[in-house]
Design a protein around this motif. Sequence first.
Motif, PDB file in Angstrom:
ATOM      1  N   GLY A   1      -3.260 -10.944  52.140  1.00  0.00           N
ATOM      2  CA  GLY A   1      -2.114 -10.208  52.672  1.00  0.00           C
ATOM      3  C   GLY A   1      -2.403  -8.785  53.089  1.00  0.00           C
ATOM      4  O   GLY A   1      -1.500  -8.081  53.565  1.00  0.00           O
ATOM      5  N   ARG A   2      -3.660  -8.339  52.939  1.00  0.00           N
ATOM      6  CA  ARG A   2      -3.951  -6.919  53.154  1.00  0.00           C
ATOM      7  C   ARG A   2      -4.174  -6.552  54.617  1.00  0.00           C
ATOM      8  O   ARG A   2      -4.223  -5.366  54.956  1.00  0.00           O
ATOM      9  N   PHE A   3      -4.334  -7.559  55.482  1.00  0.00           N
ATOM     10  CA  PHE A   3      -4.558  -7.284  56.902  1.00  0.00           C
ATOM     11  C   PHE A   3      -3.712  -8.228  57.741  1.00  0.00           C
ATOM     12  O   PHE A   3      -3.506  -9.389  57.369  1.00  0.00           O
ATOM     13  N   ASP A   4      -3.200  -7.717  58.866  1.00  0.00           N
ATOM     14  CA  ASP A   4      -2.440  -8.591  59.755  1.00  0.00           C
ATOM     15  C   ASP A   4      -3.421  -9.350  60.658  1.00  0.00           C
ATOM     16  O   ASP A   4      -4.637  -9.096  60.616  1.00  0.00           O
TER      17      ASP A   4
ATOM     18  N   GLY B   1      -6.101  -7.486  62.362  1.00  0.00           N
ATOM     19  CA  GLY B   1      -7.047  -6.718  61.564  1.00  0.00           C
ATOM     20  C   GLY B   1      -6.526  -5.373  61.096  1.00  0.00           C
ATOM     21  O   GLY B   1      -7.271  -4.566  60.564  1.00  0.00           O
ATOM     22  N   ARG B   2      -5.236  -5.126  61.288  1.00  0.00           N
ATOM     23  CA  ARG B   2      -4.659  -3.845  60.872  1.00  0.00           C
ATOM     24  C   ARG B   2      -4.288  -3.909  59.392  1.00  0.00           C
ATOM     25  O   ARG B   2      -3.796  -4.925  58.902  1.00  0.00           O
ATOM     26  N   LEU B   3      -4.508  -2.788  58.728  1.00  0.00           N
ATOM     27  CA  LEU B   3      -4.221  -2.695  57.302  1.00  0.00           C
ATOM     28  C   LEU B   3      -2.717  -2.777  57.046  1.00  0.00           C
ATOM     29  O   LEU B   3      -1.922  -2.109  57.710  1.00  0.00           O
ATOM     30  N   VAL B   4      -2.329  -3.634  56.099  1.00  0.00           N
ATOM     31  CA  VAL B   4      -0.920  -3.766  55.713  1.00  0.00           C
ATOM     32  C   VAL B   4      -0.763  -3.124  54.337  1.00  0.00           C
ATOM     33  O   VAL B   4      -1.430  -3.533  53.375  1.00  0.00           O
ATOM     34  N   LEU B   5       0.090  -2.119  54.235  1.00  0.00           N
ATOM     35  CA  LEU B   5       0.279  -1.436  52.963  1.00  0.00           C
ATOM     36  C   LEU B   5       0.876  -2.380  51.931  1.00  0.00           C
ATOM     37  O   LEU B   5       1.575  -3.347  52.276  1.00  0.00           O
ATOM     38  N   LEU B   6       0.633  -2.091  50.662  1.00  0.00           N
ATOM     39  CA  LEU B   6       1.056  -2.986  49.584  1.00  0.00           C
ATOM     40  C   LEU B   6       2.549  -3.288  49.642  1.00  0.00           C
ATOM     41  O   LEU B   6       2.972  -4.436  49.442  1.00  0.00           O
ATOM     42  N   GLN B   7       3.353  -2.264  49.907  1.00  0.00           N
ATOM     43  CA  GLN B   7       4.804  -2.487  49.921  1.00  0.00           C
ATOM     44  C   GLN B   7       5.262  -3.393  51.065  1.00  0.00           C
ATOM     45  O   GLN B   7       6.384  -3.912  51.026  1.00  0.00           O
ATOM     46  N   ASP B   8       4.405  -3.562  52.073  1.00  0.00           N
ATOM     47  CA  ASP B   8       4.779  -4.369  53.242  1.00  0.00           C
ATOM     48  C   ASP B   8       4.126  -5.749  53.250  1.00  0.00           C
ATOM     49  O   ASP B   8       4.356  -6.536  54.171  1.00  0.00           O
ATOM     50  N   GLN B   9       3.318  -6.049  52.259  1.00  0.00           N
ATOM     51  CA  GLN B   9       2.582  -7.314  52.281  1.00  0.00           C
ATOM     52  C   GLN B   9       3.486  -8.505  51.951  1.00  0.00           C
ATOM     53  O   GLN B   9       4.446  -8.378  51.189  1.00  0.00           O
ATOM     54  N   ASP B  10       3.124  -9.663  52.548  1.00  0.00           N
ATOM     55  CA  ASP B  10       3.802 -10.920  52.254  1.00  0.00           C
ATOM     56  C   ASP B  10       3.231 -11.484  50.955  1.00  0.00           C
ATOM     57  O   ASP B  10       2.139 -12.059  50.941  1.00  0.00           O
TER      58      ASP B  10
ATOM     59  N   ARG C   1       8.550  -8.580  44.095  1.00  0.00           N
ATOM     60  CA  ARG C   1       8.851  -7.694  45.217  1.00  0.00           C
ATOM     61  C   ARG C   1       8.304  -6.307  44.896  1.00  0.00           C
ATOM     62  O   ARG C   1       8.091  -5.962  43.732  1.00  0.00           O
ATOM     63  N   TRP C   2       8.106  -5.508  45.946  1.00  0.00           N
ATOM     64  CA  TRP C   2       7.667  -4.122  45.757  1.00  0.00           C
ATOM     65  C   TRP C   2       8.628  -3.390  44.822  1.00  0.00           C
ATOM     66  O   TRP C   2       8.207  -2.632  43.948  1.00  0.00           O
ATOM     67  N   GLU C   3       9.927  -3.668  44.963  1.00  0.00           N
ATOM     68  CA  GLU C   3      10.930  -2.981  44.155  1.00  0.00           C
ATOM     69  C   GLU C   3      10.834  -3.359  42.674  1.00  0.00           C
ATOM     70  O   GLU C   3      11.382  -2.664  41.818  1.00  0.00           O
ATOM     71  N   ASP C   4      10.163  -4.490  42.383  1.00  0.00           N
ATOM     72  CA  ASP C   4      10.056  -4.938  40.991  1.00  0.00           C
ATOM     73  C   ASP C   4       8.851  -4.327  40.269  1.00  0.00           C
ATOM     74  O   ASP C   4       8.631  -4.625  39.078  1.00  0.00           O
TER      75      ASP C   4
END
Length: 396
Positions: free
Chosen positions: A235-238, A241-250, A293-296
């Motif tokens: 989940g760290r790259f789309d 190849g772009r970096l996906v931040l932890l809060q935005d990862q699937d 979830r990121w919120e958790d």
Amino acid sequence: MEASHDELARVVREHAGRLAASLVGLIGDFTAAEDLVQDAVVAALTRWPTEGIPDRPDAWLFTVARRRGLDVLRRESNYRSKLAQLQWPVRSQPDERLRLVFTCCHPALSRQAQIALTLRVVCGLTTEQIARAFLVRETTVAQRVTRAKRKIAAAGIPYRIPTEEELPERLSEVLTVIYLLMNEGYLATAERAQRRDLVDDAEWLASLLHQLMPAEPEVAGLLALARLHRARSVGRFDPGGRLVLLQDQDRTSWDHDAIGAATRLLTRAAAQHRPGPYQLQAAIVACHAEAERWEDTDWEQIVVLYDMLLHLAPSPVTRLHRAIALRYTAGAEPALAELDGLDTALDRYHLYHATRAELLRQLGRSDEARAADRRALELTANPAEQALLQERIDWA
């Protein structure tokens, strides 16, 4: 010509460490083994542009290295007979590189030399990559590697796994090497955003070490840490190849079976009541991995774990990561204050400046944030991080 150079660079990255390890294992000479690999690379630079890339470029490199070895060492019958028996791919010897790691980490060498030599010879990292991992200059790493090779040759250090009595005192250096290898693979310092092969190598070495020392909780902690990182890597790259931040990862894309296995391993290690830096780092990553979830995310627990980590193994980098966690429990102002005093130690570390930029931006100090992002951009060669930082600078 460019295509052949790109292919050669790929093959060297992926196979030079394994080739060097196999040669060292046979002839017991680090310098001679690296020279043979280097001669083969030079031959490829000359011949591939005109003759074309061979069908199996890794096997081609191996064949040339072995032939060069036979030419150079033809007057030494022992080397010749060993080289003549060598085949590619090297026959499966599960502890081949582990033996080499313990040899590189011999107590006759300084800790810095042990780690630099292992990453260079066993793992195939370049001098530049090692320098970035250590936050030191390339010339410093090159000198450490050269001195270490000379020391091994002069002292006649044996190529073997230590005895059971020797293992505990030799463990720390080996764990450090595997940890740095995992970090380099998780977020490569150059050329590629990540190197899954290095993460796999780190997990493999940690697994071998765990088989060798199943009762050692820090070995289990490092193995759990490697598995947790690998489990979340998808989940760290789309797709671009772009970096996906932890809060935005699937988070549904993560390997939850591997996460479960890693946390069970960590729980068994914790039951021995001998906490250590690798167990604590694995516990921090597990907090993120188990949050649906990121919120958790249990930031309070993460700050506590960082406090324990600072108590056991204080370092500027750990203080930096604690500041990131503190942002979500106490706010940006206290988190920024935590970074005070780290500027000298971490001035060449891009994540220090990127973190300052985030906090400054949250506090409305946009010009200072943009300057910090620019400094971070100067210090990273990772293409995914470069793209993310440039985007922040452009949109700030």
